[in-house]
Design a protein around this motif. Structure first.
Motif, mmCIF file in Angstrom:
data_model
loop_
_atom_site.group_PDB
_atom_site.id
_atom_site.type_symbol
_atom_site.label_atom_id
_atom_site.label_comp_id
_atom_site.label_asym_id
_atom_site.label_seq_id
_atom_site.Cartn_x
_atom_site.Cartn_y
_atom_site.Cartn_z
ATOM 1 N N UNK A 57 0.842 -1.197 0.000
ATOM 2 C CA UNK A 57 0.000 0.000 0.000
ATOM 3 C C UNK A 57 0.875 1.243 0.000
ATOM 4 N N UNK A 58 1.820 1.299 0.926
ATOM 5 C CA UNK A 58 2.818 2.355 0.981
ATOM 6 C C UNK A 58 4.085 1.748 1.550
ATOM 7 N N UNK A 59 5.196 2.477 1.506
ATOM 8 C CA UNK A 59 6.467 1.899 1.929
ATOM 9 C C UNK A 59 6.545 1.813 3.449
ATOM 10 N N UNK A 60 6.712 0.583 3.956
ATOM 11 C CA UNK A 60 6.823 0.334 5.394
ATOM 12 C C UNK A 60 7.960 -0.661 5.622
ATOM 13 N N UNK A 61 8.768 -0.419 6.638
ATOM 14 C CA UNK A 61 9.818 -1.349 7.040
ATOM 15 C C UNK A 61 9.524 -1.856 8.445
ATOM 16 N N UNK A 65 3.174 -12.335 10.448
ATOM 17 C CA UNK A 65 2.772 -11.102 11.129
ATOM 18 C C UNK A 65 3.847 -10.055 10.895
ATOM 19 N N UNK A 66 3.462 -8.917 10.329
ATOM 20 C CA UNK A 66 4.385 -7.824 10.031
ATOM 21 C C UNK A 66 4.250 -6.742 11.091
ATOM 22 N N UNK A 67 5.357 -6.417 11.744
ATOM 23 C CA UNK A 67 5.368 -5.376 12.775
ATOM 24 C C UNK A 67 6.237 -4.223 12.309
ATOM 25 N N UNK A 73 0.782 -2.147 10.368
ATOM 26 C CA UNK A 73 1.269 -3.508 10.291
ATOM 27 C C UNK A 73 0.341 -4.331 9.422
ATOM 28 N N UNK A 74 0.569 -5.620 9.361
ATOM 29 C CA UNK A 74 -0.285 -6.458 8.524
ATOM 30 C C UNK A 74 -0.139 -7.915 8.915
ATOM 31 N N UNK A 75 -1.140 -8.711 8.518
ATOM 32 C CA UNK A 75 -1.084 -10.161 8.627
ATOM 33 C C UNK A 75 -1.199 -10.732 7.222
ATOM 34 N N UNK A 76 -0.315 -11.665 6.900
ATOM 35 C CA UNK A 76 -0.305 -12.282 5.571
ATOM 36 C C UNK A 76 -0.554 -13.775 5.744
ATOM 37 N N UNK A 77 -1.596 -14.282 5.086
ATOM 38 C CA UNK A 77 -1.981 -15.684 5.226
ATOM 39 C C UNK A 77 -1.835 -16.399 3.891
ATOM 40 N N UNK A 95 -3.946 -5.381 6.125
ATOM 41 C CA UNK A 95 -3.235 -4.429 6.974
ATOM 42 C C UNK A 95 -4.094 -4.039 8.167
ATOM 43 N N UNK A 96 -3.456 -3.471 9.170
ATOM 44 C CA UNK A 96 -4.188 -2.996 10.350
ATOM 45 C C UNK A 96 -5.061 -1.790 10.026
ATOM 46 N N UNK A 97 -4.845 -1.196 8.845
ATOM 47 C CA UNK A 97 -5.706 -0.107 8.380
ATOM 48 C C UNK A 97 -6.918 -0.618 7.611
ATOM 49 N N UNK A 98 -6.984 -1.944 7.418
ATOM 50 C CA UNK A 98 -8.131 -2.527 6.727
ATOM 51 C C UNK A 98 -7.933 -2.821 5.266
ATOM 52 N N UNK A 99 -6.758 -2.539 4.702
ATOM 53 C CA UNK A 99 -6.499 -2.852 3.297
ATOM 54 C C UNK A 99 -6.347 -4.365 3.125
#
Length: 354
Positions: free
Chosen positions: A196-200, A213-215, A223-227, A238-242
């Protein structure tokens, strides 16, 4: 009397259990450490090192071996065993140049694996040294040498090399509808998220690596969860709902090759290499290479006929063709009516065995 014997046996068993437990628990903890070896060659500092990362949940104990100034690299997982192992190494550069090797036995064995769980090699170690006499994890000029624990990595002579350590990818995912939307998990436990946007940040996985789990490193980032799904795709939330569907990007490599020669147009008596590469994604590229200058001739796809052990190629220009012969004697008789600037082509390419 029987009660005393039973009590003695129980005591002995407990003691042996305690010794075994202690032996298992007392192996060196390598997390966050560097073991290094290096020497000056003119103005250049030739270096070799092992970097042992903090354990990554779901991935395990991960190492990076940077040999020959990271020109030859190995990455995978490792374990330390409370098993003695003999070694035969040069303890420093002077000994290496003199061909003087020291034999000994160290109390531990470190075993290196690739990410599929296959053993790469193993060697002896103690708290101060890794005795690298391995045949598979080595580098030119750094074979059969003792690699020393670096007690001050940030200020050592190896600091610049550590800082420039290549961040090897463990898993790369992409949005098939947007090739700029990617997620890259590194073997050092970090990730780059451009979905969605650049996150490290850092990541963790479950035991079968189906949930990630991405922190993020910054509190302001999502952050995000990838299954991983049953069809092999991944669902990113993502934790933003994307919510985005991702697919794995697998490296494309030359799986097989055939090679011949082709006359260079306008240069009588001069030939170019005529190369047919069959890639790991089942695509084909046929091209001429003259002194590093490459010119595409044809492309397509291929499959292997397991009844005849031949390659069936589907070229865009020349149409369908099948290799002849078997193994080292395999050839491709390539024929096409017209390809600029070569005109009509009729050449034989032989299977490359090296």
């Amino acid at each position: 009397m029987m009660k005393k014997i039973a009590a003695l046996l129980l005591c002995l068993m407990l003691c042996l259990s305690a010794v075994s437990f202690a032996a298992a628990e007392d192996v060196p903890n390598l997390a966050g450490t560097y073991y290094s070896y290096g020497y000056d060659v003119g103005t250049m500092f030739m270096n070799y090192y092992f970097h042992f990362y903090d354990e990554i949940p779901g991935l395990g104990k991960v190492f990076h071996a940077g040999m020959c100034m990271d020109q030859i690299c190995f990455d995978g997982t490792y374990e330390v065993l409370a098993e003695e192992r003999a070694y035969n190494v040069a303890m420093d550069r002077a000994a290496s140049e003199a061909g003087t090797l020291t034999e000994g036995t160290a109390p531990y064995t470190v075993v290196f694996y690739d990410f599929a769980g296959n053993e790469l090699d193993r060697c002896a170690m103690d708290a101060e040294h890794i005795y690298n006499d391995m045949a598979n994890i080595t580098g030119i000029g750094g074979g059969n040498c003792a690699m020393n624990l670096d007690t001050d990595p940030e200020n050592s002579k190896f600091a610049a090399q550590y800082a420039g350590e290549p961040a090897v990818s463990f898993l790369s995912l992409i949005n098939p509808e947007d090739d700029t939307a990617t997620l890259d998990l590194k073997v050092n436990g970090k990730y780059d998220d451009l979905v969605v946007m650049f996150v490290e940040g850092t990541y963790a996985m479950n035991a079968d690596q189906t949930e990630i789990v991405l922190t993020p490193s910054s509190e302001g980032d999502a952050g995000a969860t990838v299954t991983k799904n049953e069809d092999g795709t991944y669902t990113y939330v993502s934790t933003d709902g994307d919510e985005v569907t991702l697919v794995e990007v697998k490296p494309v490599e030359v799986a097989y090759a055939l090679k011949g020669e082709i006359p260079v147009p306008g240069m009588d008596g001069t030939n170019a290499d005529f190369i047919c590469n069959l890639y790991s994604d089942n695509t084909v590229r046929l091209y001429a290479d003259f002194m590093g200058n490459q010119m595409d001739v044809d492309k397509g796809t291929y499959e292997i006929d397991m009844t005849t052990y031949s390659f069936v190629l589907h070229f865009e220009n020349a149409g369908d063709m099948t290799t002849e012969g078997y193994a080292a004697d395999m050839v491709l008789n390539y024929k096409v009516a017209e390809v600029a600037p070569f005109g009509a082509i009729e050449q034989t390419l032989k299977f490359v065995t090296e």
